[in-house]
Design a protein around this motif. Structure first.
Motif, PDB file in Angstrom:
ATOM      1  N   PHE A   9       0.828  -1.205   0.000  1.00 58.45           N
ATOM      2  CA  PHE A   9       0.000   0.000   0.000  1.00 58.45           C
ATOM      3  C   PHE A   9       0.862   1.255   0.000  1.00 58.45           C
ATOM      4  O   PHE A   9       0.576   2.222  -0.719  1.00 58.45           O
ATOM      5  N   ALA A  10       1.930   1.248   0.790  1.00 56.99           N
ATOM      6  CA  ALA A  10       2.810   2.408   0.832  1.00 56.99           C
ATOM      7  C   ALA A  10       3.408   2.691  -0.542  1.00 56.99           C
ATOM      8  O   ALA A  10       3.565   3.857  -0.934  1.00 56.99           O
ATOM      9  N   ALA A  11       3.719   1.636  -1.295  1.00 52.79           N
ATOM     10  CA  ALA A  11       4.326   1.816  -2.614  1.00 52.79           C
ATOM     11  C   ALA A  11       3.297   2.220  -3.663  1.00 52.79           C
ATOM     12  O   ALA A  11       3.539   3.134  -4.471  1.00 52.79           O
ATOM     13  N   ALA A  12       2.136   1.585  -3.656  1.00 57.32           N
ATOM     14  CA  ALA A  12       1.147   1.812  -4.714  1.00 57.32           C
ATOM     15  C   ALA A  12       0.158   2.919  -4.381  1.00 57.32           C
ATOM     16  O   ALA A  12      -0.417   3.543  -5.274  1.00 57.32           O
ATOM     17  N   GLY A  13      -0.098   3.127  -3.089  1.00 53.65           N
ATOM     18  CA  GLY A  13      -1.059   4.142  -2.683  1.00 53.65           C
ATOM     19  C   GLY A  13      -2.503   3.707  -2.822  1.00 53.65           C
ATOM     20  O   GLY A  13      -3.419   4.528  -2.699  1.00 53.65           O
ATOM     21  N   ASP A  57      -7.545   4.516  -1.234  1.00 52.70           N
ATOM     22  CA  ASP A  57      -6.763   5.197  -2.266  1.00 52.70           C
ATOM     23  C   ASP A  57      -6.172   6.467  -1.681  1.00 52.70           C
ATOM     24  O   ASP A  57      -6.910   7.330  -1.184  1.00 52.70           O
ATOM     25  N   ARG A  58      -4.840   6.584  -1.752  1.00 48.72           N
ATOM     26  CA  ARG A  58      -4.177   7.782  -1.273  1.00 48.72           C
ATOM     27  C   ARG A  58      -3.971   8.760  -2.424  1.00 48.72           C
ATOM     28  O   ARG A  58      -3.415   8.390  -3.457  1.00 48.72           O
ATOM     29  N   ARG A  59      -4.426   9.998  -2.227  1.00 51.30           N
ATOM     30  CA  ARG A  59      -4.238  11.039  -3.234  1.00 51.30           C
ATOM     31  C   ARG A  59      -3.775  12.312  -2.542  1.00 51.30           C
ATOM     32  O   ARG A  59      -4.478  12.857  -1.685  1.00 51.30           O
ATOM     33  N   ASP A  60      -2.578  12.757  -2.882  1.00 53.21           N
ATOM     34  CA  ASP A  60      -2.033  14.008  -2.331  1.00 53.21           C
ATOM     35  C   ASP A  60      -2.058  14.027  -0.808  1.00 53.21           C
ATOM     36  O   ASP A  60      -2.430  15.027  -0.177  1.00 53.21           O
ATOM     37  N   GLY A  61      -1.651  12.918  -0.210  1.00 51.47           N
ATOM     38  CA  GLY A  61      -1.536  12.859   1.241  1.00 51.47           C
ATOM     39  C   GLY A  61      -2.830  12.569   1.968  1.00 51.47           C
ATOM     40  O   GLY A  61      -2.846  12.473   3.202  1.00 51.47           O
ATOM     41  N   VAL A  62      -3.922  12.424   1.244  1.00 48.49           N
ATOM     42  CA  VAL A  62      -5.219  12.111   1.843  1.00 48.49           C
ATOM     43  C   VAL A  62      -5.601  10.682   1.473  1.00 48.49           C
ATOM     44  O   VAL A  62      -5.624  10.334   0.289  1.00 48.49           O
ATOM     45  N   ASP A  98       0.567   4.373   7.445  1.00 48.13           N
ATOM     46  CA  ASP A  98       1.187   4.848   6.205  1.00 48.13           C
ATOM     47  C   ASP A  98       1.769   6.242   6.398  1.00 48.13           C
ATOM     48  O   ASP A  98       1.055   7.209   6.668  1.00 48.13           O
ATOM     49  N   ASP A  99       3.077   6.362   6.235  1.00 46.81           N
ATOM     50  CA  ASP A  99       3.744   7.650   6.465  1.00 46.81           C
ATOM     51  C   ASP A  99       3.277   8.737   5.502  1.00 46.81           C
ATOM     52  O   ASP A  99       3.328   9.923   5.834  1.00 46.81           O
ATOM     53  N   ALA A 100       2.823   8.347   4.323  1.00 49.36           N
ATOM     54  CA  ALA A 100       2.441   9.350   3.316  1.00 49.36           C
ATOM     55  C   ALA A 100       0.994   9.816   3.453  1.00 49.36           C
ATOM     56  O   ALA A 100       0.570  10.714   2.726  1.00 49.36           O
ATOM     57  N   SER A 101       0.247   9.213   4.376  1.00 48.53           N
ATOM     58  CA  SER A 101      -1.150   9.602   4.589  1.00 48.53           C
ATOM     59  C   SER A 101      -1.234  10.502   5.814  1.00 48.53           C
ATOM     60  O   SER A 101      -0.908  10.080   6.927  1.00 48.53           O
TER      61      SER A 101
END
Length: 445
Positions: free
Chosen positions: A157-161, A171-176, A208-211
């Motif tokens: 998930f971290a890689a694909a978003g 689904d991760r989009r622009d940090g959300v 997830d660090d990017a969320s």
């Protein structure tokens, strides 16, 4: 009245009391096993089973009142301490205290009304465990750990978003991170599978660090009455409950201690130098409510940080009509709405439209349905940020201290188990499952 030996006296000696409980519970099991299956019992046989169950349950409660801390220590030793693991281990360590896996397996495939009600014994177990501050807090902490499934899926998930969990998609989009509930065959009604998928989704967003922020929203439906419309949630699936396919430990209790509590408090990681100063990893959540948030759906909105609602949406906790306890809704609803309105909603079945004056207590903003997409895109990123996270942590600490939740959860654990097998509930879910409840027994009314 049917005769049955009285519950054994509790001496305070763990080994002796455990042996006495095992013998007493065994006598109850032998009596019940000699009776016809529950649907075929005469009134006299039903009374015999009820007396045996009641005596054994009284014995279990008395045993746990004296030994709950020791039971927890032994049952949790070497394991995760998660509620599902704890109750399995306790069945082996203290025979007769809680049902074995074989006993529970014997209930599979039976309608709720045809079961012996062995989950009541699990309710007694968790009631007594959660009452104690030490064991109770450890059970809550174990339930806040990320699920093994989330750990396994996190790298991908971290890689694909994005990840498709079945009844939920993230689904991760622009940090959300957008969490879409899509149990569409039943208007997003909750069942065992959805509860598990949604908890995994919440774990992934939190880990997830990017969320930076999570969004909860329902997918578009295919049901003829709601085709093309989004629906947030129709609450518990009463058809599944009627069929005996709603788990007490994994769903009714586990959902409150895990999924919903994680939305409120975050996931709990191991305490290390890397996780200091906060082992609990929490993030802000925004909910977008389309059409309705019924039962468990409304319960979820009560722990979200911001709620947007479509102008044609409504909120409902139909506890009195369904007969079961609406999770921790009674605890949280009173805080948000006050005691009088909480009673109107829970006891009287009052439905709150998003556009009602009282709707402002449950939705921060009400928009035309076609405006909700843009509002989510605009507002979700505004919740991201360290200051928001820090202040929401303090709000949760002030509004719902962990021990206050623990005390409520202790009462809920037994109350919900008893309600599962109450005659009025069994009658109501039977009616709903056979067509009285609109929209595939999902709760839209």
């Amino acid at each position: 009245m049917t005769e049955f030996p009285p519950a054994p006296r509790v001496t305070g000696d763990l080994r002796a009391d455990a042996a006495a409980l095992h013998a007493h519970a065994g006598r109850a099991d032998d009596l019940i096993a000699a009776l016809p299956p529950k649907p075929e019992r005469s009134p006299a046989a039903q009374e015999s089973a009820a007396v045996a169950h009641r005596s054994a349950r009284f014995a279990r409660q008395r045993f746990l009142r004296a030994h709950a801390a020791a039971v927890h220590a032994r049952a949790a030793d070497g394991g995760t301490g998660h509620p599902a693991q704890l109750v399995r281990t306790a069945a082996h360590a203290f025979p007769g205290l809680v049902p074995t896996e074989a006993q529970l397996d014997g209930e599979l495939g039976r309608r709720q009304a045809d079961k012996e009600g062995r989950e009541v014994d699990q309710g007694i177990f968790f009631h007594e465990m959660l009452r104690l501050p030490g064991p109770g807090r450890r059970i809550l902490e174990a339930a806040l750990r990320p699920t093994p499934r989330a750990h396994d899926l996190l790298p991908a998930f971290a890689a694909a978003g994005s990840v498709d969990l079945g009844t939920v998609r993230v689904d991760r989009r622009d940090g959300v991170a957008h969490v879409t509930i899509r149990n569409i065959h039943c208007l997003n009604a909750e069942d065992n599978a959805l509860a598990a998928d949604l908890e995994t989704a919440v774990d992934l967003v939190l880990l997830d660090d990017a969320s930076g922020v999570g969004v909860l929203r329902g997918a578009r439906m295919t049901h003829p009455k709601y085709a093309g419309r989004r629906v947030f949630s129709a609450g518990i699936n009463l058809k599944e409950l009627h069929a005996g396919r709603i788990s007490y430990v994994d769903f009714l209790l586990g959902r409150e201690l895990g999924l919903v509590n994680k939305l409120c408090r975050g996931v709990l990681r191991e305490e290390t130098e890397d996780t200091w100063p906060h082992a609990a990893l929490a993030k802000p959540w925004l909910g977008a409510v389309d059409t309705f948030a019924i039962g468990g759906g409304m319960q979820i909105t009560l722990v979200l940080d911001r709620v947007l609602a479509a102008s044609d949406a409504y909120f409902s906790l139909p506890a009195a009509k369904e007969g079961i306890v609406p999770g921790a809704g009674n605890l949280r609803l009173r805080r948000l709405a006050g005691g009088r309105l909480a009673r109107q909603i829970v006891l009287w079945g009052r439905r709150i439209a998003a556009t009602d004056p009282e709707g402002a207590l449950f939705a921060d903003a009400v928009l035309a349905p076609e405006e909700l997409d843009a509002a989510v895109r605009h507002e979700a990123p505004l919740l991201a940020g360290a200051a928001v996270t820090a202040n929401r942590r303090m709000l949760v600490a002030a509004e719902e201290p962990l021990d206050a939740f623990r005390s409520y959860a202790a009462e809920f654990a037994l109350a919900q188990a008893l309600r599962l097998y109450s005659e009025d509930v069994l009658t109501k879910v039977g009616r709903f499952a056979t067509g009285e409840r609109d929209t595939a027994a999902a709760g839209a009314r």
